[in-house]
Design a protein around this motif. Sequence first.
Motif, mmCIF file in Angstrom:
data_model
loop_
_atom_site.group_PDB
_atom_site.id
_atom_site.type_symbol
_atom_site.label_atom_id
_atom_site.label_comp_id
_atom_site.label_asym_id
_atom_site.label_seq_id
_atom_site.Cartn_x
_atom_site.Cartn_y
_atom_site.Cartn_z
ATOM 1 N N ASP A 73 42.594 36.265 43.239
ATOM 2 C CA ASP A 73 43.204 35.050 42.698
ATOM 3 C C ASP A 73 42.588 34.660 41.360
ATOM 4 N N ALA A 74 41.270 34.798 41.288
ATOM 5 C CA ALA A 74 40.582 34.380 40.054
ATOM 6 C C ALA A 74 40.973 35.283 38.881
ATOM 7 N N ILE A 75 41.162 36.565 39.154
ATOM 8 C CA ILE A 75 41.591 37.471 38.072
ATOM 9 C C ILE A 75 43.019 37.138 37.651
ATOM 10 N N ALA A 76 43.878 36.914 38.631
ATOM 11 C CA ALA A 76 45.259 36.543 38.305
ATOM 12 C C ALA A 76 45.287 35.255 37.504
ATOM 13 N N ALA A 77 44.375 34.338 37.841
ATOM 14 C CA ALA A 77 44.382 33.018 37.202
ATOM 15 C C ALA A 77 43.964 33.067 35.729
ATOM 16 N N ILE A 78 43.327 34.147 35.305
ATOM 17 C CA ILE A 78 42.970 34.232 33.880
ATOM 18 C C ILE A 78 44.241 34.226 33.033
ATOM 19 N N GLY A 79 45.275 34.836 33.603
ATOM 20 C CA GLY A 79 46.567 34.788 32.932
ATOM 21 C C GLY A 79 46.638 35.680 31.707
ATOM 22 N N ASP A 80 47.474 35.285 30.762
ATOM 23 C CA ASP A 80 47.755 36.144 29.624
ATOM 24 C C ASP A 80 46.551 36.465 28.747
ATOM 25 N N PRO A 81 45.558 35.572 28.635
ATOM 26 C CA PRO A 81 44.404 35.951 27.805
ATOM 27 C C PRO A 81 43.754 37.266 28.231
ATOM 28 N N LEU A 82 43.795 37.576 29.528
ATOM 29 C CA LEU A 82 43.214 38.844 29.983
ATOM 30 C C LEU A 82 44.035 40.025 29.458
ATOM 31 N N ILE A 83 45.347 39.914 29.562
ATOM 32 C CA ILE A 83 46.218 40.996 29.074
ATOM 33 C C ILE A 83 46.075 41.142 27.558
ATOM 34 N N ALA A 84 46.069 40.013 26.861
ATOM 35 C CA ALA A 84 45.994 40.052 25.399
ATOM 36 C C ALA A 84 44.689 40.700 24.936
ATOM 37 N N ARG A 85 43.586 40.323 25.590
ATOM 38 C CA ARG A 85 42.300 40.898 25.212
ATOM 39 C C ARG A 85 42.257 42.398 25.533
ATOM 40 N N ALA A 86 42.778 42.764 26.691
ATOM 41 C CA ALA A 86 42.772 44.189 27.069
ATOM 42 C C ALA A 86 43.623 45.003 26.099
ATOM 43 N N MET A 87 44.748 44.441 25.657
ATOM 44 C CA MET A 87 45.583 45.141 24.670
ATOM 45 C C MET A 87 44.795 45.391 23.394
ATOM 46 N N GLY A 183 29.094 47.520 32.411
ATOM 47 C CA GLY A 183 30.386 47.386 31.746
ATOM 48 C C GLY A 183 30.636 48.496 30.739
ATOM 49 N N HIS A 184 31.907 48.888 30.599
ATOM 50 C CA HIS A 184 32.214 49.901 29.579
ATOM 51 C C HIS A 184 32.216 49.259 28.205
ATOM 52 N N PRO A 185 31.523 49.883 27.217
ATOM 53 C CA PRO A 185 31.385 49.247 25.908
ATOM 54 C C PRO A 185 32.682 49.193 25.104
ATOM 55 N N ALA A 186 33.718 49.913 25.531
ATOM 56 C CA ALA A 186 34.964 49.879 24.761
ATOM 57 C C ALA A 186 35.792 48.632 25.044
ATOM 58 N N HIS A 187 35.563 47.977 26.180
ATOM 59 C CA HIS A 187 36.350 46.757 26.468
ATOM 60 C C HIS A 187 35.465 45.640 27.026
ATOM 61 N N PRO A 188 34.459 45.228 26.244
ATOM 62 C CA PRO A 188 33.510 44.233 26.765
ATOM 63 C C PRO A 188 34.121 42.840 26.953
ATOM 64 N N GLY A 189 35.115 42.503 26.161
ATOM 65 C CA GLY A 189 35.729 41.183 26.333
ATOM 66 C C GLY A 189 36.518 41.128 27.629
ATOM 67 N N THR A 190 37.336 42.150 27.853
ATOM 68 C CA THR A 190 38.064 42.264 29.107
ATOM 69 C C THR A 190 37.078 42.246 30.270
ATOM 70 N N GLY A 191 36.010 43.011 30.113
ATOM 71 C CA GLY A 191 35.000 43.077 31.164
ATOM 72 C C GLY A 191 34.391 41.717 31.458
ATOM 73 N N GLU A 192 34.075 40.984 30.401
ATOM 74 C CA GLU A 192 33.428 39.682 30.620
ATOM 75 C C GLU A 192 34.372 38.703 31.296
ATOM 76 N N LEU A 193 35.647 38.713 30.892
ATOM 77 C CA LEU A 193 36.608 37.812 31.532
ATOM 78 C C LEU A 193 36.673 38.066 33.043
ATOM 79 N N VAL A 194 36.731 39.330 33.405
ATOM 80 C CA VAL A 194 36.809 39.665 34.826
ATOM 81 C C VAL A 194 35.490 39.354 35.530
ATOM 82 N N ALA A 195 34.379 39.669 34.864
ATOM 83 C CA ALA A 195 33.068 39.399 35.470
ATOM 84 C C ALA A 195 32.905 37.908 35.764
ATOM 85 N N ARG A 196 33.345 37.079 34.834
ATOM 86 C CA ARG A 196 33.236 35.628 35.081
ATOM 87 C C ARG A 196 34.119 35.201 36.254
ATOM 88 N N ALA A 197 35.266 35.853 36.405
ATOM 89 C CA ALA A 197 36.133 35.537 37.531
ATOM 90 C C ALA A 197 35.457 35.899 38.858
#
Lengths: 526, 526
Positions: A73-87, A183-197
């Motif tokens: 639920d917490a990952i889903a709740a991040i919403g579009d910012p997670l997708i945008a950052r991963a892109m 965390g993988h160094p190629a997507h640290p922002g995506t990683g941090e968003l999920v880690a915080r969730a």
Amino acid sequence: MIDGAILIGAELRQAETRFTSVDPATGETLKPNVSSAGPADVADACALAAAAAPAYAATDPETRAAFLERIADAIAAIGDPLIARAMQETGLPRARLEGERGRTVGQLRLFAQVVRQGDWLDATIDPALPDRQPLPRPDLRRLNLPVGPVAVFGASNFPLAFSVAGGDTASALAAGCPVVVKGHPAHPGTGELVARAVRDAVAAAGLPAGVFSYLPGETNALGEALVADPRIKAVGFTGSRGGGLALMRIAAGREEPIPVYAEMSSINPVILFPAALAARGEALAPAFVQSLTMGAGQFCTNPGLVLGVASPELDRFVEAAGKALSESQPATMLSPGIHASFEKGVDALAGHNAVTQVARGQVGEGVNQAVGALFVTDASAFLADRALGHEVFGSSSIVIRCRDLAEIGTVIASLEGQLTATIQIDDADADAVRGLLPILAERVGRILANGWPTGVEVSHAMVHGGPFPATSDGRTTSVGTAAIYRFLRPVCFQNIPEGLLPEAISDANPWSIARRVDGKREASTR
Amino acid sequence: MIDGAILIGAELRQAETRFTSVDPATGETLKPNVSSAGPADVADACALAAAAAPAYAATDPETRAAFLERIADAIAAIGDPLIARAMQETGLPRARLEGERGRTVGQLRLFAQVVRQGDWLDATIDPALPDRQPLPRPDLRRLNLPVGPVAVFGASNFPLAFSVAGGDTASALAAGCPVVVKGHPAHPGTGELVARAVRDAVAAAGLPAGVFSYLPGETNALGEALVADPRIKAVGFTGSRGGGLALMRIAAGREEPIPVYAEMSSINPVILFPAALAARGEALAPAFVQSLTMGAGQFCTNPGLVLGVASPELDRFVEAAGKALSESQPATMLSPGIHASFEKGVDALAGHNAVTQVARGQVGEGVNQAVGALFVTDASAFLADRALGHEVFGSSSIVIRCRDLAEIGTVIASLEGQLTATIQIDDADADAVRGLLPILAERVGRILANGWPTGVEVSHAMVHGGPFPATSDGRTTSVGTAAIYRFLRPVCFQNIPEGLLPEAISDANPWSIARRVDGKREASTR
């Protein structure tokens, strides 16, 4: 919220040493810069994980399942910012990342069901036989317990489904093991968003904070220190062969060796059987190219090898595949490093004197673009040079012309362990398939007919594994519910009084799980 | 018939290089002298095993089960010559060896039942969902397949139950893996008798001869060559820590690393909880000494460590145990080498300045006699010197006086992985036990109450395993039916037509085994 933090349990830390990631589509450096976790962070995360391990291992299935659902639920709740950052960080398109998010939360929820259902405990009871001659049998009860803190290495090619809260983390948490993610160094922002969730879910579930920590970093030393830490009891890794082998060496050299589940390298042979090739060889070609170029070919199950009997039908397949590939669009690769490796691998094949280039894909604008590549050679050349069987990560494949079915068998028998083998077959191929299936089954984790290897279902029967070097441990899978067994070990309780027995093997059976009693499986009482 | 032969499948070979075994009770050299298998024998046995592997893997459960029963019958049919030879070679008494023969044939027959029952296949089916959105689910079916040829190292202390046709061989053959046995040099005649029985059973069952080979020898190089052979896919070993670690290193360093199941070293802590100690400490003492001295203490599960809170009650236990031990009779050890190691270990404890000798057993006539030894020390001394926690193979044990229950916990937490932990408890100890059970469960494979660790039941719930260094792989057991899973790996079949599917996961289910369908377990149709 992304500020480049290290997460040691609930604690957020910033390090002086920083690193940055880039947008592979533009080559631009992304903000913020990110903390590089150091030895003290590793030690603190592992100490916290070890301290949390007994309490987390003791959680009942409902508590643990609800925790996994909270993470979803917490990952889903991040919403579009997670997708945008991963892109931004991976160059992968929106639809792919939305699908991957669905898989990520879906597998967390599936593991919640698995935890509640209880088969993973393998609860087994041999009742006492006090009157047995010549010796009585004691009361024996066995169940699976978690192995302890698990180190998980995020993969670059699945920034959600095989990274911070991906399959390794989900299965380890389901087993009752605290997790420390590198965390993988190629997507640290995506990683941090999920880690915080995940961190939020730990807190909301009232679990000890050490159940989850997150260590971003870009050095090999970080991962090596994590695997070497004596409090870590198992390792999950998806990545390169070199990386996986390095972790295996460290794990084997510890004072207490530990299991490493590394998913490393596979070229996923596709075998075009004669009747299928004759009936629909040309129709197969565009579907093959679609599987080959999907996601810039950056799948562990990418079809990197095609085997067929040399024939006009095979020639037509090659021609049609070349045509389809030459029309394929380029795609941004995950990172400059992966792109450079791909180019190097393709150049080596193109320059190989026994290999002919069939086609390349369309060349596009921008940096880090994968331009598909298709090659052809003969079985004798392939057998003479093992380098031709090495994975080129990306949309590159090589067709092997074989004299006959027996030579196809020889080529298969020469291959290293693989994740998958694909067979294109028609009814008239049945006898030929029967002859090759045992050889294939020895070398792969999954055999699929009349489809393509990309696309891995998260389910009970899935095997995403295979003999070395596809993985470090061919007895396991990293995708699907059976992945939980990687992080469990059996313990037997003999003549322990009811009040002291673990719930799963007590007479009361408060969780109403199915158990094996005296060798016979009893149904769940639910 | 014993003539010192090597058995390469059906072929009997004699080598020029020979070795001899001795009667440990007399020191006399036994006849005949025995062939030392060399590199060519290893290679031939492995080649034959690899050639036999597909056909043996494809046997149906009934054929494989009947083969295991044939082996049991053939071993039983050797009759008294087997017992007489084993007595000569091991110094073990007749009753013990007759019991061990019963266990050996019993576990072969139990594995036959397991093979027929089919749970080991873990047959799992996720039916296709063609209408699922956004993507259909393919038909996915998973089963366990044998890993391939297995190397088994006979153990000295169970010349029947953990040697040529012991637990490792029985479980590997049950899994569908050919076996190459490296015979233990201390009982080559016993080994050859059993090896010939297995060979006869292979022939009578009409199986390929390579399903079983037997390599006698006394050099480390023989075992090393066997583990290094690329056709070997897993290793079963019971023996010393040094030996097990050496095999682990070889297996990890191969081009294709393979799993090693080594059962190596354990001191099997016994914890005397306060209420139990007060109620029946003196009564426990003779039972403890009986477990300690049984079989000259040559059991993996021998109770080599006793923990209790320093108290008059503990003093009385120590005194009573010392008295019982001082009256115990000496017993012939398995080999001069084992006897020398035992003496060295006991001498080191006796000469340790923080350790007090409580008692020694009766000294007897003859060579290679184990004279029991009991020592006492304090927890602080034990914690200060890790050497005090090393196994002394034989009837030697050390009592640790702890300040309180918390210090018992500290000592347990300091221990390496163990096969067993024994708790002597009364009702009033329940809270204290609850506090220590999680720490114990982390470190051992079996926890038993109010009994003694020697005596390992061969059943479904048994775990004879434990975290490193008790074994090399704490996720497994070497005794009991779950041992079969060590030699299996999962393979998934996706969209494979019914006529090409393995029987266990076909719609027809001709073996009528229980399967998991869509995550739910279906009953066997038998």
